[in-house]
Every structure is written in C-alpha cells, then in structure tokens.
Design a protein around this motif. Structure first.
Motif, PDB file in Angstrom:
ATOM      1  N   TYR A   4       0.865  -1.180   0.000  1.00  0.00           N
ATOM      2  CA  TYR A   4       0.000   0.000   0.000  1.00  0.00           C
ATOM      3  C   TYR A   4       0.896   1.222   0.000  1.00  0.00           C
ATOM      4  O   TYR A   4       1.986   1.209   0.566  1.00  0.00           O
ATOM      5  CB  TYR A   4      -0.897  -0.002   1.246  1.00  0.00           C
ATOM      6  N   GLU A   5       0.426   2.290  -0.661  1.00  0.00           N
ATOM      7  CA  GLU A   5       1.226   3.508  -0.749  1.00  0.00           C
ATOM      8  C   GLU A   5       0.497   4.644  -0.054  1.00  0.00           C
ATOM      9  O   GLU A   5      -0.618   5.000  -0.420  1.00  0.00           O
ATOM     10  CB  GLU A   5       1.483   3.866  -2.207  1.00  0.00           C
ATOM     11  N   CYS A   6       1.162   5.198   0.942  1.00  0.00           N
ATOM     12  CA  CYS A   6       0.639   6.356   1.656  1.00  0.00           C
ATOM     13  C   CYS A   6       1.155   7.603   0.948  1.00  0.00           C
ATOM     14  O   CYS A   6       2.344   7.712   0.659  1.00  0.00           O
ATOM     15  CB  CYS A   6       1.111   6.333   3.108  1.00  0.00           C
ATOM     16  N   SER A   7       0.278   8.550   0.673  1.00  0.00           N
ATOM     17  CA  SER A   7       0.699   9.768  -0.042  1.00  0.00           C
ATOM     18  C   SER A   7       1.645  10.617   0.803  1.00  0.00           C
ATOM     19  O   SER A   7       2.417  11.409   0.271  1.00  0.00           O
ATOM     20  CB  SER A   7      -0.519  10.591  -0.446  1.00  0.00           C
ATOM     21  N   ARG A  15       0.060  -8.173   5.299  1.00  0.00           N
ATOM     22  CA  ARG A  15      -0.273  -9.565   4.996  1.00  0.00           C
ATOM     23  C   ARG A  15      -1.777  -9.766   5.156  1.00  0.00           C
ATOM     24  O   ARG A  15      -2.350  -9.389   6.171  1.00  0.00           O
ATOM     25  CB  ARG A  15       0.458 -10.511   5.933  1.00  0.00           C
ATOM     26  N   TYR A  16      -2.357 -10.352   4.121  1.00  0.00           N
ATOM     27  CA  TYR A  16      -3.767 -10.720   4.134  1.00  0.00           C
ATOM     28  C   TYR A  16      -3.899 -12.077   3.469  1.00  0.00           C
ATOM     29  O   TYR A  16      -3.087 -12.434   2.613  1.00  0.00           O
ATOM     30  CB  TYR A  16      -4.608  -9.707   3.335  1.00  0.00           C
ATOM     31  N   PRO A  17      -4.951 -12.826   3.807  1.00  0.00           N
ATOM     32  CA  PRO A  17      -5.193 -14.068   3.070  1.00  0.00           C
ATOM     33  C   PRO A  17      -5.466 -13.746   1.599  1.00  0.00           C
ATOM     34  O   PRO A  17      -5.981 -12.668   1.282  1.00  0.00           O
ATOM     35  CB  PRO A  17      -6.444 -14.652   3.745  1.00  0.00           C
ATOM     36  N   ILE A  18      -5.152 -14.675   0.714  1.00  0.00           N
ATOM     37  CA  ILE A  18      -5.333 -14.462  -0.722  1.00  0.00           C
ATOM     38  C   ILE A  18      -6.789 -14.105  -1.018  1.00  0.00           C
ATOM     39  O   ILE A  18      -7.714 -14.759  -0.548  1.00  0.00           O
ATOM     40  CB  ILE A  18      -4.922 -15.724  -1.513  1.00  0.00           C
ATOM     41  N   GLY A  19      -6.956 -13.050  -1.798  1.00  0.00           N
ATOM     42  CA  GLY A  19      -8.283 -12.616  -2.226  1.00  0.00           C
ATOM     43  C   GLY A  19      -9.026 -11.768  -1.215  1.00  0.00           C
ATOM     44  O   GLY A  19     -10.163 -11.370  -1.460  1.00  0.00           O
ATOM     45  N   SER A  20      -8.421 -11.450  -0.064  1.00  0.00           N
ATOM     46  CA  SER A  20      -9.145 -10.666   0.938  1.00  0.00           C
ATOM     47  C   SER A  20      -8.508  -9.307   1.222  1.00  0.00           C
ATOM     48  O   SER A  20      -8.938  -8.613   2.143  1.00  0.00           O
ATOM     49  CB  SER A  20      -9.258 -11.464   2.240  1.00  0.00           C
ATOM     50  N   ALA A  21      -7.487  -8.924   0.471  1.00  0.00           N
ATOM     51  CA  ALA A  21      -6.823  -7.637   0.703  1.00  0.00           C
ATOM     52  C   ALA A  21      -7.734  -6.500   0.261  1.00  0.00           C
ATOM     53  O   ALA A  21      -8.221  -6.486  -0.867  1.00  0.00           O
ATOM     54  CB  ALA A  21      -5.503  -7.577  -0.052  1.00  0.00           C
ATOM     55  N   PRO A  22      -7.971  -5.519   1.133  1.00  0.00           N
ATOM     56  CA  PRO A  22      -8.818  -4.388   0.755  1.00  0.00           C
ATOM     57  C   PRO A  22      -8.088  -3.440  -0.199  1.00  0.00           C
ATOM     58  O   PRO A  22      -6.865  -3.467  -0.298  1.00  0.00           O
ATOM     59  CB  PRO A  22      -9.111  -3.702   2.088  1.00  0.00           C
ATOM     60  N   GLY A  23      -8.835  -2.586  -0.861  1.00  0.00           N
ATOM     61  CA  GLY A  23      -8.252  -1.616  -1.793  1.00  0.00           C
ATOM     62  C   GLY A  23      -7.505  -0.496  -1.096  1.00  0.00           C
ATOM     63  O   GLY A  23      -6.630   0.132  -1.671  1.00  0.00           O
ATOM     64  N   THR A  24      -7.862  -0.245   0.162  1.00  0.00           N
ATOM     65  CA  THR A  24      -7.170   0.776   0.957  1.00  0.00           C
ATOM     66  C   THR A  24      -6.912   0.233   2.360  1.00  0.00           C
ATOM     67  O   THR A  24      -7.574  -0.705   2.811  1.00  0.00           O
ATOM     68  CB  THR A  24      -8.005   2.076   1.066  1.00  0.00           C
ATOM     69  N   ASP A  25      -5.947   0.845   3.050  1.00  0.00           N
ATOM     70  CA  ASP A  25      -5.615   0.468   4.424  1.00  0.00           C
ATOM     71  C   ASP A  25      -5.079   1.710   5.125  1.00  0.00           C
ATOM     72  O   ASP A  25      -4.637   2.657   4.466  1.00  0.00           O
ATOM     73  CB  ASP A  25      -4.578  -0.651   4.419  1.00  0.00           C
ATOM     74  N   LYS A  26      -5.089   1.689   6.453  1.00  0.00           N
ATOM     75  CA  LYS A  26      -4.568   2.835   7.199  1.00  0.00           C
ATOM     76  C   LYS A  26      -3.053   2.752   7.311  1.00  0.00           C
ATOM     77  O   LYS A  26      -2.504   1.679   7.560  1.00  0.00           O
ATOM     78  CB  LYS A  26      -5.163   2.876   8.607  1.00  0.00           C
ATOM     79  N   CYS A  27      -2.396   3.888   7.146  1.00  0.00           N
ATOM     80  CA  CYS A  27      -0.945   3.967   7.306  1.00  0.00           C
ATOM     81  C   CYS A  27      -0.650   3.859   8.807  1.00  0.00           C
ATOM     82  O   CYS A  27      -1.222   4.591   9.612  1.00  0.00           O
ATOM     83  CB  CYS A  27      -0.428   5.292   6.758  1.00  0.00           C
ATOM     84  N   PRO A  28       0.268   2.960   9.208  1.00  0.00           N
ATOM     85  CA  PRO A  28       0.572   2.811  10.631  1.00  0.00           C
ATOM     86  C   PRO A  28       1.338   4.006  11.208  1.00  0.00           C
ATOM     87  O   PRO A  28       1.341   4.225  12.414  1.00  0.00           O
ATOM     88  CB  PRO A  28       1.426   1.542  10.688  1.00  0.00           C
ATOM     89  N   CYS A  30       1.104   7.585   9.993  1.00  0.00           N
ATOM     90  CA  CYS A  30       0.341   8.838  10.092  1.00  0.00           C
ATOM     91  C   CYS A  30      -1.173   8.622  10.207  1.00  0.00           C
ATOM     92  O   CYS A  30      -1.904   9.560  10.512  1.00  0.00           O
ATOM     93  CB  CYS A  30       0.634   9.747   8.908  1.00  0.00           C
ATOM     94  N   GLY A  31      -1.651   7.418   9.936  1.00  0.00           N
ATOM     95  CA  GLY A  31      -3.074   7.126  10.053  1.00  0.00           C
ATOM     96  C   GLY A  31      -3.900   7.498   8.830  1.00  0.00           C
ATOM     97  O   GLY A  31      -5.107   7.274   8.806  1.00  0.00           O
ATOM     98  N   LYS A  32      -3.260   8.052   7.782  1.00  0.00           N
ATOM     99  CA  LYS A  32      -3.982   8.405   6.559  1.00  0.00           C
ATOM    100  C   LYS A  32      -4.298   7.142   5.757  1.00  0.00           C
ATOM    101  O   LYS A  32      -3.724   6.091   5.977  1.00  0.00           O
ATOM    102  CB  LYS A  32      -3.148   9.364   5.697  1.00  0.00           C
ATOM    103  N   GLU A  33      -5.216   7.307   4.818  1.00  0.00           N
ATOM    104  CA  GLU A  33      -5.589   6.192   3.960  1.00  0.00           C
ATOM    105  C   GLU A  33      -4.489   5.930   2.924  1.00  0.00           C
ATOM    106  O   GLU A  33      -4.007   6.852   2.266  1.00  0.00           O
ATOM    107  CB  GLU A  33      -6.900   6.518   3.258  1.00  0.00           C
ATOM    108  N   ALA A  34      -4.116   4.675   2.785  1.00  0.00           N
ATOM    109  CA  ALA A  34      -3.089   4.277   1.814  1.00  0.00           C
ATOM    110  C   ALA A  34      -3.747   3.404   0.750  1.00  0.00           C
ATOM    111  O   ALA A  34      -4.526   2.512   1.068  1.00  0.00           O
ATOM    112  CB  ALA A  34      -1.971   3.519   2.507  1.00  0.00           C
ATOM    113  N   ARG A  35      -3.439   3.686  -0.537  1.00  0.00           N
ATOM    114  CA  ARG A  35      -3.993   2.920  -1.670  1.00  0.00           C
ATOM    115  C   ARG A  35      -3.170   1.672  -1.926  1.00  0.00           C
ATOM    116  O   ARG A  35      -1.942   1.683  -1.800  1.00  0.00           O
ATOM    117  CB  ARG A  35      -3.925   3.775  -2.942  1.00  0.00           C
ATOM    118  N   ARG A  36      -3.866   0.618  -2.330  1.00  0.00           N
ATOM    119  CA  ARG A  36      -3.173  -0.623  -2.674  1.00  0.00           C
ATOM    120  C   ARG A  36      -2.407  -0.430  -3.974  1.00  0.00           C
ATOM    121  O   ARG A  36      -2.915   0.144  -4.932  1.00  0.00           O
ATOM    122  CB  ARG A  36      -4.171  -1.763  -2.820  1.00  0.00           C
TER     123      ARG A  36
END
Length: 110
Positions: A4-7, A15-28, A30-36
């Motif tokens: 994931y890339e945080c701006s 790490r996520y199980p195959i096929g369950s990774a979300p399109g976005t995640d929180k940056c550990p 700064c807490g901003k949304e990070a895109r896959r």
C-alpha cells in the motif's frame, strides 16, 4: 504480502489471506488512507530451480526455440527411427545392417 502507498509516508507492506486484501488500508505511521499498489510477485524468494523453470516457460511461450534435426539419409518427410542399442544386440549386428540398408540405402550404419 500486499503493498500500500501512503501519499504522506511511503510504501507499506501488509499480509492478508489471498483474495481478501482491501483496496485501501490505514498507514501505521500517520493514520492516513493508503492505496493498494499492484506489483510483481516476489520471485527472488523462489528457489533457483523453480525460478529457472518459470523463466524458461515464459521464454518458450513467447519466443520458442527452433530445433533443427539432421534428416540426412531419409526420404523427404520421413523421419529416421530411433536406434536402440539393445535392438542391435537382439537381432545381431549383421541383420541390423541389412535392415538399415534396405530401409535407408544412403543412411550411415549405426
């Protein structure tokens, strides 16, 4: 492993199980949304024999190697039969030569 890339920060690996990774995640950080980010698989973690086999498979699928065979002594379109040394022993050397000469007059005896 997914990236994931945080701006604001940088790349994040999750790490996520195959096929369950979300399109976005929180940056550990700064807490901003990070895109896959979609990236190639980690082939450097693959064993050398498997990596070589994958590389050869890819190459042969896109750029197959042309193999030329020696067809001297055969008629056009006819392929020379494989010579098994055990067959020669079984029928005898003289009989084998007679069969070879009858089928392929110009073929060298082997």
């Amino acid at each position: 492993m997914y990236e994931y890339e945080c701006s604001k920060c940088a790349l994040i690996e999750r790490r996520y199980p195959i096929g369950s990774a979300p399109g976005t995640d929180k940056c550990p950080t700064c807490g901003k949304e990070a895109r896959r980010v979609y990236s190639p698989p980690y082939l450097n973690r693959t064993s050398r024999p498997v990596a070589t086999a994958l590389e050869q498979s890819y190459k042969s699928a896109h750029d197959p190697e042309v193999v030329k065979r020696d067809t001297s002594g055969t008629q056009q379109g006819e392929q020379r039969p494989a010579v098994n040394p055990e067959v020669k022993k079984l029928v005898g050397e003289k009989a084998w030569k007679n069969v070879r000469e009858a089928r392929h007059p110009a073929a060298p005896a082997n």
